[in-house]
Design a protein around this motif. Structure first.
Motif, PDB file in Angstrom:
ATOM      1  N   PRO A 175      35.248  -7.285  38.796  1.00  0.00           N
ATOM      2  CA  PRO A 175      34.785  -8.657  38.526  1.00  0.00           C
ATOM      3  C   PRO A 175      34.586  -9.401  39.847  1.00  0.00           C
ATOM      4  CG  PRO A 175      37.097  -8.380  37.885  1.00  0.00           C
ATOM      5  CD  PRO A 175      36.625  -7.043  38.350  1.00  0.00           C
ATOM      6  N   GLU A 176      33.397  -9.921  40.049  1.00  0.00           N
ATOM      7  CA  GLU A 176      33.052 -10.553  41.330  1.00  0.00           C
ATOM      8  C   GLU A 176      34.025 -11.690  41.682  1.00  0.00           C
ATOM      9  OE1 GLU A 176      29.590 -13.025  41.391  1.00  0.00           O
ATOM     10  OE2 GLU A 176      29.193 -12.640  43.509  1.00  0.00           O
ATOM     11  N   GLY A 177      34.564 -11.624  42.892  1.00  0.00           N
ATOM     12  CA  GLY A 177      35.417 -12.706  43.400  1.00  0.00           C
ATOM     13  C   GLY A 177      36.802 -12.754  42.792  1.00  0.00           C
ATOM     14  N   LYS A 178      37.138 -11.808  41.934  1.00  0.00           N
ATOM     15  CA  LYS A 178      38.416 -11.907  41.217  1.00  0.00           C
ATOM     16  C   LYS A 178      39.333 -10.720  41.488  1.00  0.00           C
ATOM     17  CE  LYS A 178      37.843 -15.810  38.992  1.00  0.00           C
ATOM     18  NZ  LYS A 178      38.750 -16.941  39.186  1.00  0.00           N
ATOM     19  N   VAL A 180      30.945   0.337  45.448  1.00  0.00           N
ATOM     20  CA  VAL A 180      31.552  -0.834  44.800  1.00  0.00           C
ATOM     21  C   VAL A 180      30.450  -1.716  44.235  1.00  0.00           C
ATOM     22  CG1 VAL A 180      32.981  -2.889  45.138  1.00  0.00           C
ATOM     23  CG2 VAL A 180      33.522  -0.773  46.390  1.00  0.00           C
ATOM     24  N   ILE A 181      30.541  -1.984  42.940  1.00  0.00           N
ATOM     25  CA  ILE A 181      29.560  -2.876  42.315  1.00  0.00           C
ATOM     26  C   ILE A 181      30.314  -4.074  41.747  1.00  0.00           C
ATOM     27  CG2 ILE A 181      27.727  -3.085  40.577  1.00  0.00           C
ATOM     28  CD1 ILE A 181      27.603   0.089  40.733  1.00  0.00           C
ATOM     29  N   GLN A 182      30.044  -5.245  42.314  1.00  0.00           N
ATOM     30  CA  GLN A 182      30.679  -6.470  41.816  1.00  0.00           C
ATOM     31  C   GLN A 182      29.876  -6.963  40.614  1.00  0.00           C
ATOM     32  OE1 GLN A 182      32.695  -9.003  44.706  1.00  0.00           O
ATOM     33  NE2 GLN A 182      31.109  -8.409  46.147  1.00  0.00           N
ATOM     34  N   VAL A 183      30.563  -7.158  39.518  1.00  0.00           N
ATOM     35  CA  VAL A 183      29.889  -7.558  38.283  1.00  0.00           C
ATOM     36  C   VAL A 183      30.063  -9.057  38.074  1.00  0.00           C
ATOM     37  CG1 VAL A 183      29.887  -7.234  35.759  1.00  0.00           C
ATOM     38  CG2 VAL A 183      30.283  -5.279  37.271  1.00  0.00           C
ATOM     39  N   LYS A 184      29.001  -9.698  37.684  1.00  0.00           N
ATOM     40  CA  LYS A 184      29.090 -11.128  37.359  1.00  0.00           C
ATOM     41  C   LYS A 184      29.650 -11.242  35.946  1.00  0.00           C
ATOM     42  CE  LYS A 184      25.449 -12.531  40.540  1.00  0.00           C
ATOM     43  NZ  LYS A 184      26.409 -13.067  41.524  1.00  0.00           N
ATOM     44  N   GLY A 185      30.934 -11.056  35.859  1.00  0.00           N
ATOM     45  CA  GLY A 185      31.601 -11.045  34.570  1.00  0.00           C
ATOM     46  C   GLY A 185      33.041 -10.668  34.808  1.00  0.00           C
ATOM     47  N   ASP A 202      36.873  -7.053  31.305  1.00  0.00           N
ATOM     48  CA  ASP A 202      36.558  -6.516  29.974  1.00  0.00           C
ATOM     49  C   ASP A 202      35.071  -6.162  29.859  1.00  0.00           C
ATOM     50  OD1 ASP A 202      39.307  -7.059  28.740  1.00  0.00           O
ATOM     51  OD2 ASP A 202      38.744  -9.041  29.455  1.00  0.00           O
ATOM     52  N   GLU A 203      34.232  -7.006  30.450  1.00  0.00           N
ATOM     53  CA  GLU A 203      32.786  -6.723  30.436  1.00  0.00           C
ATOM     54  C   GLU A 203      32.477  -5.492  31.296  1.00  0.00           C
ATOM     55  OE1 GLU A 203      30.537 -10.878  30.167  1.00  0.00           O
ATOM     56  OE2 GLU A 203      32.307 -11.026  31.428  1.00  0.00           O
ATOM     57  N   ALA A 204      33.167  -5.387  32.434  1.00  0.00           N
ATOM     58  CA  ALA A 204      32.963  -4.222  33.308  1.00  0.00           C
ATOM     59  C   ALA A 204      33.387  -2.934  32.602  1.00  0.00           C
ATOM     60  CB  ALA A 204      33.749  -4.402  34.608  1.00  0.00           C
ATOM     61  N   LEU A 205      34.471  -3.016  31.815  1.00  0.00           N
ATOM     62  CA  LEU A 205      34.948  -1.829  31.094  1.00  0.00           C
ATOM     63  C   LEU A 205      33.924  -1.387  30.039  1.00  0.00           C
ATOM     64  CD1 LEU A 205      37.284   0.208  30.785  1.00  0.00           C
ATOM     65  CD2 LEU A 205      38.323  -1.341  29.127  1.00  0.00           C
ATOM     66  N   THR A 206      33.331  -2.353  29.368  1.00  0.00           N
ATOM     67  CA  THR A 206      32.290  -2.025  28.384  1.00  0.00           C
ATOM     68  C   THR A 206      31.127  -1.296  29.072  1.00  0.00           C
ATOM     69  OG1 THR A 206      32.903  -3.997  27.148  1.00  0.00           O
ATOM     70  CG2 THR A 206      30.765  -3.024  26.617  1.00  0.00           C
ATOM     71  N   LEU A 207      30.766  -1.758  30.255  1.00  0.00           N
ATOM     72  CA  LEU A 207      29.655  -1.132  30.987  1.00  0.00           C
ATOM     73  C   LEU A 207      29.976   0.309  31.385  1.00  0.00           C
ATOM     74  CD1 LEU A 207      28.746  -4.109  33.374  1.00  0.00           C
ATOM     75  CD2 LEU A 207      27.377  -3.289  31.441  1.00  0.00           C
ATOM     76  N   VAL A 208      31.168   0.537  31.929  1.00  0.00           N
ATOM     77  CA  VAL A 208      31.476   1.902  32.395  1.00  0.00           C
ATOM     78  C   VAL A 208      31.655   2.867  31.222  1.00  0.00           C
ATOM     79  CG1 VAL A 208      32.425   1.162  34.618  1.00  0.00           C
ATOM     80  CG2 VAL A 208      33.990   1.537  32.693  1.00  0.00           C
ATOM     81  N   ARG A 209      32.102   2.354  30.087  1.00  0.00           N
ATOM     82  CA  ARG A 209      32.199   3.224  28.891  1.00  0.00           C
ATOM     83  C   ARG A 209      30.805   3.693  28.508  1.00  0.00           C
ATOM     84  NH1 ARG A 209      37.120   0.375  25.413  1.00  0.00           N
ATOM     85  NH2 ARG A 209      37.646   2.402  24.641  1.00  0.00           N
ATOM     86  N   GLU A 210      29.866   2.763  28.502  1.00  0.00           N
ATOM     87  CA  GLU A 210      28.496   3.100  28.103  1.00  0.00           C
ATOM     88  C   GLU A 210      27.867   4.080  29.103  1.00  0.00           C
ATOM     89  OE1 GLU A 210      26.151  -0.331  27.009  1.00  0.00           O
ATOM     90  OE2 GLU A 210      24.285   0.779  27.401  1.00  0.00           O
TER      91      GLU A 210
END
Ligand code: AN7
Length: 356
Positions: free
Chosen positions: A114-117, A133-138, A141-149
């Protein structure tokens, strides 16, 4: 002449009889585990003189958190299956461990944060180990959904704790606690974020009991941060917030594992406020010389909270897992402490500050 010692070989080799089978040649280790179980005195006395309070200090693992225990097995299994890349979402420590073990294995790591967190130390680790490293604007939990997919669709091994080898590796911490104490503790306190670790400890304690290595089970005592306490509230938190960024998680993947650990052990999952977390964080550093990260201190805040409720009996053995090293997050340490004074380079000015 010195005799060749018995050198620790890392958790997969040391505990392999209790772990899924793996080929020797596939084992990727940084000699994690065998962390200290420190008996406290000053901290204990400031909470309750009648208990025995131990700290399982996971901050001295190779990447300075408990994540190394699960990552050694998850990456070893990925290597054994011929995988050339791993991916995870992370509040920081998983990304540091994934980066390090992937580097050791000579495979690629992709980490979504999560970006900045995430705490600075953790970000520096992932970057240094050459993870993408990819910082997600979210949030996490949102990052976990992305990596599962992504891991469902592409030949990349997911190394979040949804990967069962992560839990298997992490359960070795419970084995070590039992070995060090010569028994299972009465209570085991730990922070809860994605809830993999409480699930893993409970599995480890139950296995040692089933094998009759121990003859009792601890009550599992999990603590979430008040602003990120989905299990306590019984609902997903869409915008979790807490100073303890490691556990800033609103929809834990191992939710059910945590609930089972609590219910089967007659334990609790409660919330502690950021204020209680920071107080415990400073207390353990000042009283015992042990510097843990804010999320880790949720376990100690939990002991303090439960002690107020008078749950402990004289002689109870209480273990707290300190999940990560304090140097992971120097910003919070400095921001939550008094600023050091500055003076001219003159003896009298220094003596004045020293109040001699
Ligand atoms: C220091 O790194 O979820 O309940 O992505 O770093 O097993 O998730 C970290 C979690 C406690 C919570 N203490 O453990 C990640 C991540 C520290 C942590 C937890 C984490 P789980």
């Amino acid at each position: 002449m010195i005799k060749e010692g018995s050198v620790w070989k890392g958790v997969v080799t040391e505990f392999r009889q209790y772990l899924p089978e793996i080929k020797d040649s596939a084992i990727v280790t940084l000699l994690e585990g065998n962390t200290p179980l420190v008996e406290t005195k000053n901290l204990r006395d400031s909470i309750n003189k009648d208990i025995r309070l131990y700290l399982k200090y996971e901050g001295v693992n190779p990447t300075c958190s408990f994540k190394d225990r699960g990552m050694t097995l998850a990456v070893s299994k990925a290597v054994e299956s011929g995988s050339k890349a791993v991916i995870c979402a992370s509040t920081g420590n998983t990304s540091a461990a994934a980066g390090a073990y992937a580097a050791r294995a000579g495979i690629k790591a992709y980490v979504l944060i999560p970006e900045g967190k995430i705490a600075l130390g953790k970000l520096s680790q992932a970057i240094m180990h050459g993870a993408q490293v990819i910082q997600v604007k979210g949030n996490f939990d949102e990052a976990l959904t992305l990596v599962r997919e992504i891991s469902d669709k592409y030949p990349i091994t997911l190394v979040n704790s949804i990967n069962p080898y992560r839990i298997e590796g992490q359960k070795t911490a419970a084995f070590e606690v039992c070995i060090h104490l010569g028994r299972a503790p009465d209570y085991h306190f730990l922070p809860v974020g994605n809830a993999g670790n409480i699930t893993a400890y409970w599995k480890g304690y139950k296995e040692f009991k089933e094998l009759k290595i121990t003859d009792s089970l601890p009550k599992m005592m999990g603590f979430q941060a008040e602003g990120a306490a989905p299990i306590v509230n019984g609902k997903v938190i869409v915008n979790p917030e807490t100073v303890a960024t490691a556990i800033r998680i609103g929809n834990p993947a191992s939710w059910q594992g945590a609930v089972s650990a609590r219910d089967e052990s007659a334990g609790v999952i409660n919330a502690v406020s950021d204020e209680e977390i920071l107080k415990a964080y400073h207390l353990v550093a000042e009283k015992e010389g042990i510097f843990c990260e804010p999320a880790s201190a949720a376990s100690i805040a939990g002991v303090i909270q439960m002690n107020r409720k008078n749950i402990f009996k004289k002689g109870d053995t209480v273990v707290c897992t300190l999940t990560g090293h304090g140097l992971k997050d120097p910003d919070t340490a400095i921001k939550s402490s008094a600023e050091p004074v500055t003076r001219q380079a003159k003896v009298e000015e220094i003596l004045e500050v020293m109040d001699l």
